[in-house]
Motif scaffolding. Structure first.
Motif, PDB file in Angstrom:
ATOM      1  N   VAL A  45       0.749  -1.269  -0.422  1.00  6.20           N
ATOM      2  CA  VAL A  45      -0.018  -0.593   0.224  1.00  6.20           C
ATOM      3  C   VAL A  45       1.185   1.155  -0.025  1.00  6.20           C
ATOM      4  N   GLU A  46       1.387   1.136   0.829  1.00  7.61           N
ATOM      5  CA  GLU A  46       2.731   2.540   1.121  1.00  7.61           C
ATOM      6  C   GLU A  46       3.463   2.355   0.209  1.00  7.61           C
ATOM      7  N   LEU A  47       3.986   1.702  -0.553  1.00  8.63           N
ATOM      8  CA  LEU A  47       5.145   0.959  -1.997  1.00  8.63           C
ATOM      9  C   LEU A  47       3.911   1.926  -2.772  1.00  8.63           C
ATOM     10  N   TYR A  48       3.246   1.957  -3.315  1.00 10.27           N
ATOM     11  CA  TYR A  48       2.134   1.986  -4.247  1.00 10.27           C
ATOM     12  C   TYR A  48       2.165   4.311  -4.326  1.00 10.27           C
ATOM     13  N   TYR A  49       1.555   3.882  -2.771  1.00  7.78           N
ATOM     14  CA  TYR A  49       1.219   5.701  -2.126  1.00  7.78           C
ATOM     15  C   TYR A  49       3.160   6.302  -3.174  1.00  7.78           C
ATOM     16  N   ASN A  50       3.758   6.025  -2.304  1.00  2.51           N
ATOM     17  CA  ASN A  50       5.149   6.246  -2.444  1.00  2.51           C
ATOM     18  C   ASN A  50       5.475   6.485  -4.170  1.00  2.51           C
ATOM     19  N   LEU A  51       5.205   5.336  -5.039  1.00  2.00           N
ATOM     20  CA  LEU A  51       5.654   5.454  -6.290  1.00  2.00           C
ATOM     21  C   LEU A  51       5.062   6.546  -6.707  1.00  2.00           C
ATOM     22  N   GLY A  52       3.480   6.993  -6.418  1.00  2.21           N
ATOM     23  CA  GLY A  52       2.630   7.743  -7.108  1.00  2.21           C
ATOM     24  C   GLY A  52       3.425   9.025  -6.391  1.00  2.21           C
ATOM     25  N   PHE A  53       3.815   9.556  -5.843  1.00  6.52           N
ATOM     26  CA  PHE A  53       4.290  10.773  -5.209  1.00  6.52           C
ATOM     27  C   PHE A  53       5.078  10.788  -6.151  1.00  6.52           C
ATOM     28  N   LEU A  70      -3.522   1.199  -7.950  1.00  5.10           N
ATOM     29  CA  LEU A  70      -3.648   1.052  -7.224  1.00  5.10           C
ATOM     30  C   LEU A  70      -3.674   1.122  -6.013  1.00  5.10           C
ATOM     31  N   ALA A  71      -2.388   1.782  -5.517  1.00  2.00           N
ATOM     32  CA  ALA A  71      -2.658   1.856  -4.094  1.00  2.00           C
ATOM     33  C   ALA A  71      -4.040   2.800  -3.176  1.00  2.00           C
ATOM     34  N   LYS A  72      -5.149   2.968  -4.021  1.00  5.55           N
ATOM     35  CA  LYS A  72      -6.306   2.711  -3.585  1.00  5.55           C
ATOM     36  C   LYS A  72      -6.685   1.281  -3.233  1.00  5.55           C
ATOM     37  N   SER A  73      -6.895   0.432  -4.941  1.00  7.32           N
ATOM     38  CA  SER A  73      -7.471  -0.543  -4.442  1.00  7.32           C
ATOM     39  C   SER A  73      -7.019  -1.841  -3.588  1.00  7.32           C
ATOM     40  N   SER A  74      -5.132  -1.616  -3.001  1.00  8.11           N
ATOM     41  CA  SER A  74      -4.685  -2.288  -1.718  1.00  8.11           C
ATOM     42  C   SER A  74      -5.071  -1.671  -0.979  1.00  8.11           C
ATOM     43  N   SER A  75      -5.439  -0.550  -0.495  1.00 13.11           N
ATOM     44  CA  SER A  75      -5.499   0.204   0.619  1.00 13.11           C
ATOM     45  C   SER A  75      -7.124  -0.587   1.613  1.00 13.11           C
ATOM     46  N   GLN A  76      -8.002  -0.146   0.317  1.00 13.68           N
ATOM     47  CA  GLN A  76      -9.406  -1.128   0.738  1.00 13.68           C
ATOM     48  C   GLN A  76      -8.646  -2.230   0.642  1.00 13.68           C
ATOM     49  N   ALA A  77      -8.330  -3.306   0.398  1.00 16.46           N
ATOM     50  CA  ALA A  77      -8.180  -4.544  -0.030  1.00 16.46           C
ATOM     51  C   ALA A  77      -8.034  -5.070   1.361  1.00 16.46           C
ATOM     52  N   PHE A  78      -7.007  -3.788   2.040  1.00 13.86           N
ATOM     53  CA  PHE A  78      -6.053  -4.223   3.004  1.00 13.86           C
ATOM     54  C   PHE A  78      -7.236  -3.399   4.634  1.00 13.86           C
ATOM     55  N   GLY A  79      -7.784  -2.306   4.242  1.00  9.11           N
ATOM     56  CA  GLY A  79      -8.311  -1.987   4.958  1.00  9.11           C
ATOM     57  C   GLY A  79      -7.668  -1.167   6.223  1.00  9.11           C
ATOM     58  N   ASP A  80      -6.776   0.227   5.473  1.00  9.73           N
ATOM     59  CA  ASP A  80      -5.915   0.628   5.807  1.00  9.73           C
ATOM     60  C   ASP A  80      -6.568   2.264   5.272  1.00  9.73           C
ATOM     61  N   SER A  81      -7.372   2.874   6.660  1.00 13.57           N
ATOM     62  CA  SER A  81      -7.961   3.725   6.025  1.00 13.57           C
ATOM     63  C   SER A  81      -7.223   5.066   5.773  1.00 13.57           C
ATOM     64  N   LEU A  82      -6.250   5.259   6.844  1.00 13.69           N
ATOM     65  CA  LEU A  82      -5.289   6.350   6.107  1.00 13.69           C
ATOM     66  C   LEU A  82      -4.599   6.266   4.765  1.00 13.69           C
ATOM     67  N   TYR A  83      -4.213   5.312   4.185  1.00 15.86           N
ATOM     68  CA  TYR A  83      -3.536   5.309   2.717  1.00 15.86           C
ATOM     69  C   TYR A  83      -5.297   5.758   2.020  1.00 15.86           C
ATOM     70  N   ILE A  84      -6.461   5.212   1.982  1.00 14.41           N
ATOM     71  CA  ILE A  84      -7.243   5.859   1.409  1.00 14.41           C
ATOM     72  C   ILE A  84      -7.642   6.767   1.389  1.00 14.41           C
ATOM     73  N   VAL A  85      -7.673   7.427   2.425  1.00 18.02           N
ATOM     74  CA  VAL A  85      -7.556   8.770   2.349  1.00 18.02           C
ATOM     75  C   VAL A  85      -6.681   9.869   1.896  1.00 18.02           C
TER      76      VAL A  85
END
Length: 213
Positions: A45-53, A70-85
């Protein structure tokens, strides 16, 4: 300012980026992609986010949006609310850069309820401030000044709670600009003056801090 802050994994891949492959240095984005090959589970999740950044920083906006999807779909799959936001907030900023203003507003507003529910957590509260600011800028671009004011006043409440005088001054100034757009010059002047008062306090505090050195 926020986009200049680096997270742990960004620092990690920046270090990896100093390594060379066949005599060529890897970019931070390429380094993240190499790490992703062998990463499974919530860590992606964080890796996809950082890649986008990193793509955003490089000006590769379409690639940034793809990585954030990809960060969005993986954060939703793993229930990571902070990275969804976080993902929605950064996606909204990039969509503004792509002049997709309406889309920017929609995606940014979609995660406001999550950020509000979790705003006791400083990370969520920080994201909420950035979201209100981003939405305000988008509404300004659309000449929807009343909606922009609403977002900026919500942002102002959060900034005042945190007490950062510079951030408060910036938000007060933005409100002044919006009242000017609405041709309510008296209100605009009121908020410009309040902004200047806070900036003077910042300068005074900086001076006092220098005296303590």
């Amino acid at each position: 300012m926020y986009l200049k802050k680096l997270f742990f994994l960004t620092s990690l891949v920046a270090g990896v980026g100093l390594a060379s492959v066949f005599g060529q240095k890897l970019s931070p984005a390429d380094s993240i992609k190499r790490i992703l090959i062998n990463t499974k589970g919530p860590g992606v999740v964080e890796l996809y986010y950082n890649l986008g950044f990193e793509y955003y920083v490089e000006g590769k906006l379409s690639a940034a949006i793809e990585s954030l999807e990809l960060a969005k779909s993986s954060s939703q799959a793993f229930g990571d609310s902070l990275y969804i936001v976080k993902t929605a907030r950064l996606s909204g900023q990039i969509l503004r850069r792509l002049n997709k203003i309406e889309e920017s507003v929609v995606i940014s507003k979609s995660v406001i309820p999550i950020a509000i529910r979790n705003s006791a957590n400083p990370d969520f509260k920080r994201e909420l401030k950035f979201l209100y600011n981003s939405i305000g800028i988008a509404y300004l671009s659309l000449a929807r000044y009343d909606s922009a004011l609403e977002s900026n006043f919500k942002n102002l409440v959060l900034r005042e709670e945190d007490g950062d005088l510079y951030d408060i001054a910036a938000t007060l100034n933005n409100i002044g600009v919006l009242y000017s757009k609405l041709r309510n010059y008296q209100k605009a002047l009121e908020f410009y003056k309040r902004s200047l008062i806070n900036l003077e306090k910042v300068e005074e505090q900086d001076f006092k801090d220098d005296l303590l050195i």
